[in-house]
Design a protein around this motif. Structure first.
Motif, PDB file in Angstrom:
ATOM      1  N   GLN A  96     -25.773  -8.977   5.316  1.00 57.89           N
ATOM      2  CA  GLN A  96     -25.229  -9.528   6.660  1.00 57.89           C
ATOM      3  C   GLN A  96     -26.361 -10.193   7.044  1.00 57.89           C
ATOM      4  N   PRO A  97     -26.191 -11.607   7.170  1.00 55.43           N
ATOM      5  CA  PRO A  97     -27.387 -12.459   7.584  1.00 55.43           C
ATOM      6  C   PRO A  97     -27.642 -12.420   8.875  1.00 55.43           C
ATOM      7  N   ASP A  98     -28.899 -12.515   9.336  1.00 58.97           N
ATOM      8  CA  ASP A  98     -29.268 -12.351  10.582  1.00 58.97           C
ATOM      9  C   ASP A  98     -29.442 -13.992  11.247  1.00 58.97           C
ATOM     10  N   PRO A  99     -29.194 -14.047  12.417  1.00 61.76           N
ATOM     11  CA  PRO A  99     -29.272 -15.296  13.240  1.00 61.76           C
ATOM     12  C   PRO A  99     -30.697 -15.291  13.438  1.00 61.76           C
ATOM     13  N   LEU A 100     -31.352 -16.656  13.398  1.00 63.99           N
ATOM     14  CA  LEU A 100     -32.758 -16.796  13.831  1.00 63.99           C
ATOM     15  C   LEU A 100     -32.528 -17.692  15.105  1.00 63.99           C
ATOM     16  N   ILE A 101     -32.385 -17.377  16.376  1.00 58.23           N
ATOM     17  CA  ILE A 101     -32.403 -18.277  17.505  1.00 58.23           C
ATOM     18  C   ILE A 101     -34.010 -18.259  18.016  1.00 58.23           C
ATOM     19  N   LEU A 102     -34.636 -19.494  17.731  1.00 58.55           N
ATOM     20  CA  LEU A 102     -36.040 -19.440  17.674  1.00 58.55           C
ATOM     21  C   LEU A 102     -36.374 -20.654  18.991  1.00 58.55           C
ATOM     22  N   GLY A 103     -37.598 -20.500  19.584  1.00 58.85           N
ATOM     23  CA  GLY A 103     -38.082 -21.463  20.291  1.00 58.85           C
ATOM     24  C   GLY A 103     -37.456 -21.477  21.782  1.00 58.85           C
ATOM     25  N   PRO A 104     -38.290 -22.021  22.539  1.00 60.14           N
ATOM     26  CA  PRO A 104     -37.849 -22.158  23.971  1.00 60.14           C
ATOM     27  C   PRO A 104     -36.665 -22.832  24.378  1.00 60.14           C
ATOM     28  N   ALA A 105     -36.128 -23.825  23.335  1.00 62.58           N
ATOM     29  CA  ALA A 105     -35.000 -24.613  23.578  1.00 62.58           C
ATOM     30  C   ALA A 105     -33.902 -24.262  22.656  1.00 62.58           C
ATOM     31  N   THR A 106     -33.341 -22.939  22.931  1.00 62.99           N
ATOM     32  CA  THR A 106     -32.357 -22.794  22.010  1.00 62.99           C
ATOM     33  C   THR A 106     -30.812 -23.453  22.323  1.00 62.99           C
ATOM     34  N   ARG A 107     -30.924 -23.856  23.587  1.00 64.35           N
ATOM     35  CA  ARG A 107     -29.580 -24.501  24.103  1.00 64.35           C
ATOM     36  C   ARG A 107     -30.024 -25.705  25.098  1.00 64.35           C
ATOM     37  N   VAL A 108     -30.218 -27.068  24.661  1.00 64.84           N
ATOM     38  CA  VAL A 108     -30.670 -28.170  25.432  1.00 64.84           C
ATOM     39  C   VAL A 108     -29.550 -28.479  26.132  1.00 64.84           C
ATOM     40  N   MET A 109     -29.277 -28.821  27.242  1.00 66.12           N
ATOM     41  CA  MET A 109     -28.131 -29.199  28.073  1.00 66.12           C
ATOM     42  C   MET A 109     -27.982 -30.816  28.321  1.00 66.12           C
ATOM     43  N   SER A 110     -26.927 -31.301  28.572  1.00 65.95           N
ATOM     44  CA  SER A 110     -26.806 -32.618  28.936  1.00 65.95           C
ATOM     45  C   SER A 110     -27.631 -33.157  30.089  1.00 65.95           C
ATOM     46  N   LEU A 111     -28.043 -34.478  30.038  1.00 63.75           N
ATOM     47  CA  LEU A 111     -28.677 -34.983  30.810  1.00 63.75           C
ATOM     48  C   LEU A 111     -27.984 -35.378  32.109  1.00 63.75           C
ATOM     49  N   ARG A 112     -26.665 -35.437  31.883  1.00 64.09           N
ATOM     50  CA  ARG A 112     -25.723 -35.838  33.050  1.00 64.09           C
ATOM     51  C   ARG A 112     -25.047 -34.456  33.614  1.00 64.09           C
ATOM     52  N   GLY A 147     -26.084 -30.270  33.659  1.00 68.03           N
ATOM     53  CA  GLY A 147     -26.761 -29.073  33.276  1.00 68.03           C
ATOM     54  C   GLY A 147     -25.883 -28.027  33.060  1.00 68.03           C
ATOM     55  N   SER A 148     -24.693 -28.031  33.057  1.00 68.80           N
ATOM     56  CA  SER A 148     -23.907 -26.800  32.652  1.00 68.80           C
ATOM     57  C   SER A 148     -23.203 -26.911  31.215  1.00 68.80           C
ATOM     58  N   LYS A 149     -23.281 -28.274  30.567  1.00 73.08           N
ATOM     59  CA  LYS A 149     -22.836 -28.420  29.492  1.00 73.08           C
ATOM     60  C   LYS A 149     -23.845 -28.864  28.597  1.00 73.08           C
ATOM     61  N   LYS A 150     -23.713 -28.281  27.108  1.00 72.66           N
ATOM     62  CA  LYS A 150     -24.629 -28.516  26.335  1.00 72.66           C
ATOM     63  C   LYS A 150     -24.671 -29.846  25.815  1.00 72.66           C
ATOM     64  N   MET A 151     -26.085 -30.440  25.394  1.00 68.86           N
ATOM     65  CA  MET A 151     -26.285 -31.691  24.949  1.00 68.86           C
ATOM     66  C   MET A 151     -25.618 -31.699  23.404  1.00 68.86           C
ATOM     67  N   SER A 152     -24.582 -32.868  23.424  1.00 72.09           N
ATOM     68  CA  SER A 152     -23.803 -32.682  22.273  1.00 72.09           C
ATOM     69  C   SER A 152     -23.581 -34.059  21.590  1.00 72.09           C
ATOM     70  N   LYS A 153     -23.356 -34.272  20.243  1.00 71.52           N
ATOM     71  CA  LYS A 153     -23.116 -35.296  19.782  1.00 71.52           C
ATOM     72  C   LYS A 153     -21.833 -36.240  20.199  1.00 71.52           C
ATOM     73  N   SER A 154     -20.858 -35.314  20.410  1.00 71.45           N
ATOM     74  CA  SER A 154     -19.534 -35.794  20.643  1.00 71.45           C
ATOM     75  C   SER A 154     -19.285 -36.010  22.360  1.00 71.45           C
ATOM     76  N   ASP A 155     -20.297 -35.901  23.085  1.00 74.33           N
ATOM     77  CA  ASP A 155     -19.854 -36.245  24.432  1.00 74.33           C
ATOM     78  C   ASP A 155     -19.688 -38.048  24.475  1.00 74.33           C
ATOM     79  N   ALA A 156     -18.653 -38.024  25.121  1.00 76.25           N
ATOM     80  CA  ALA A 156     -18.639 -39.620  25.274  1.00 76.25           C
ATOM     81  C   ALA A 156     -19.758 -40.423  25.905  1.00 76.25           C
ATOM     82  N   SER A 157     -20.403 -39.646  26.774  1.00 73.67           N
ATOM     83  CA  SER A 157     -21.681 -40.672  27.444  1.00 73.67           C
ATOM     84  C   SER A 157     -22.902 -40.478  26.619  1.00 73.67           C
ATOM     85  N   ASP A 158     -23.182 -41.800  26.358  1.00 77.41           N
ATOM     86  CA  ASP A 158     -24.465 -41.776  25.497  1.00 77.41           C
ATOM     87  C   ASP A 158     -25.767 -41.234  26.148  1.00 77.41           C
TER      88      ASP A 158
END
Ligand code: AQP
Length: 332
Positions: free
Chosen positions: A173-189, A191-202
């Protein structure tokens, strides 16, 4: 034996969230684990990918992993489609996982959106393929960003049900390793949405390929609020955009949020954004340069991926053979 498996999708626009939430941690884990890193191209096609772009994105992602510090000699780096065990085991897991389990996956709901009837079957079954990616190598640890935690839990459920159904103690049963202070970097536009490759806004993300001017512009235009920065972490509550920028700064400087606020608390965002730009440029520029150099050398990248696929296959095939024996496809 402790073995790490992790992957990223070659869907372009690799961003600071992927780097801080995943790739940077993978680099550090290479010291203590046997690591298998995968460009998960089978996952990528769960949404439409233009073939020429996909080809280029596979190489670009491999280049960015190596430029970030993944060592493809000591560890294994390959693209998923080249090792058939992933797809074969995923089918078996499709028959183990329950529809009710998959119905609870929030990423499918987010990615399919309102047009769920029109989403691919592959997007729905994505977590079952992810379980196969990990368990094809009997990986024990999976470093991921927070967004993948639910999929990891499903992987564990599949491993347990497989073992129970067939009366074996086969999969870990593999363990997740959720490491570091930035486990969920948010969108610059937003703050309630995660930074994402598929966000239409670059402008919403810091791409690993952005040059210094683009980085400066994106950070300057990042959404903030009118208050100065607080002096203590508690003052970031209810201020998601401020919290995100401070967290990015802390992660890149290997400091904690409180220390950053001791230094910058009470100042206006304009000054802090300049300091953040300096840090982002300083940390990303060497990686971006090395990425560009590697990207120009397709022969090298293709050779790394081909060699990696051979090595990955050599680990996965004996495990898959045992699975086939357990399931009853092969005589024991
Ligand atoms: N915003 C993020 N903050 C921290 N970690 C993140 N990861 C992704 N976004 C963030 C982590 O990066 C690894 C590779 O992700 P992926 O390629 O599988 O893509 P994803 O999780 O679907 O998210 P993306 O990159 O934003 O793509 P899209 O837009 O397609 O959803 C994973 O370990 C992930 O946790």
């Amino acid at each position: 034996m402790e073995r790490v498996f992790s992957g990223a999708q070659p869907t372009g626009n690799l961003h600071l969230g992927n780097y801080l939430g995943a790739i940077r941690n993978w680099v550090a884990l290479q010291k203590d684990f046997e690591c298998i890193f995968c460009v998960v191209d089978l996952h990528a096609i769960t949404v439409w990918q233009e073939p020429n772009e996909l080809r280029s994105n596979i190489r670009e992602l491999a280049a960015s992993m190596i430029a970030s510090g993944i060592d493809p000699e000591k560890h294994v780096l390959f693209n998923q489609s080249q090792v058939s065990a992933h797809a074969e085991l995923a089918w078996i897991f499709n028959c183990i996982a329950r529809i009710g389990w998959l119905n609870r996956m929030t990423q499918f709901k987010e990615k399919a959106g309102k047009n769920r009837e029109n989403a691919s079957l592959g997007l729905y079954a994505y977590p079952s393929l992810m379980a196969a990616d990990i368990l094809a190598y009997k990986a024990t640890h999976v470093p991921v960003g927070e967004d993948q935690k639910q999929h990891l839990e499903l992987t564990r459920d599949i491993a347990i049900k497989f073992n129970n159904d067939f009366g074996v103690e086969f999969f870990p049963q593999p363990d997740p390793l959720i490491l570091g202070p930035a486990t969920r970097v948010m969108s610059l536009r937003d703050g309630s949405k995660k930074m994402s490759k598929s966000d239409a806004s670059d402008m919403s993300r810091i791409n690993m390929t952005d040059d210094a001017d683009t980085l400066a512009k994106k950070i300057r235009k990042a959404k903030t609020d009118p208050e100065p920065l607080p002096s203590e972490a508690a003052g970031l509550e209810g201020r998601p955009e401020a919290k995100n920028l401070i967290t990015i700064y802390a992660a890149l400087t290997d400091a904690n949020v409180s220390d950053v606020l001791v230094e910058h608390g009470g100042t206006q965002f304009s000054g802090f954004k300049q300091a953040l730009t300096d840090v982002v440029v300083e940390k990303l520029a060497p990686i971006t340069e090395e990425m560009a150099r590697l990207k120009a050398d397709n022969t090298y990248i293709d050779a790394v991926l081909a060699k990696g696929a051979e090595r990955a296959d050599a680990i996965a095939q004996p495990i898959l053979k045992e699975v086939k024996e357990i399931v009853g496809f092969l005589n024991r």
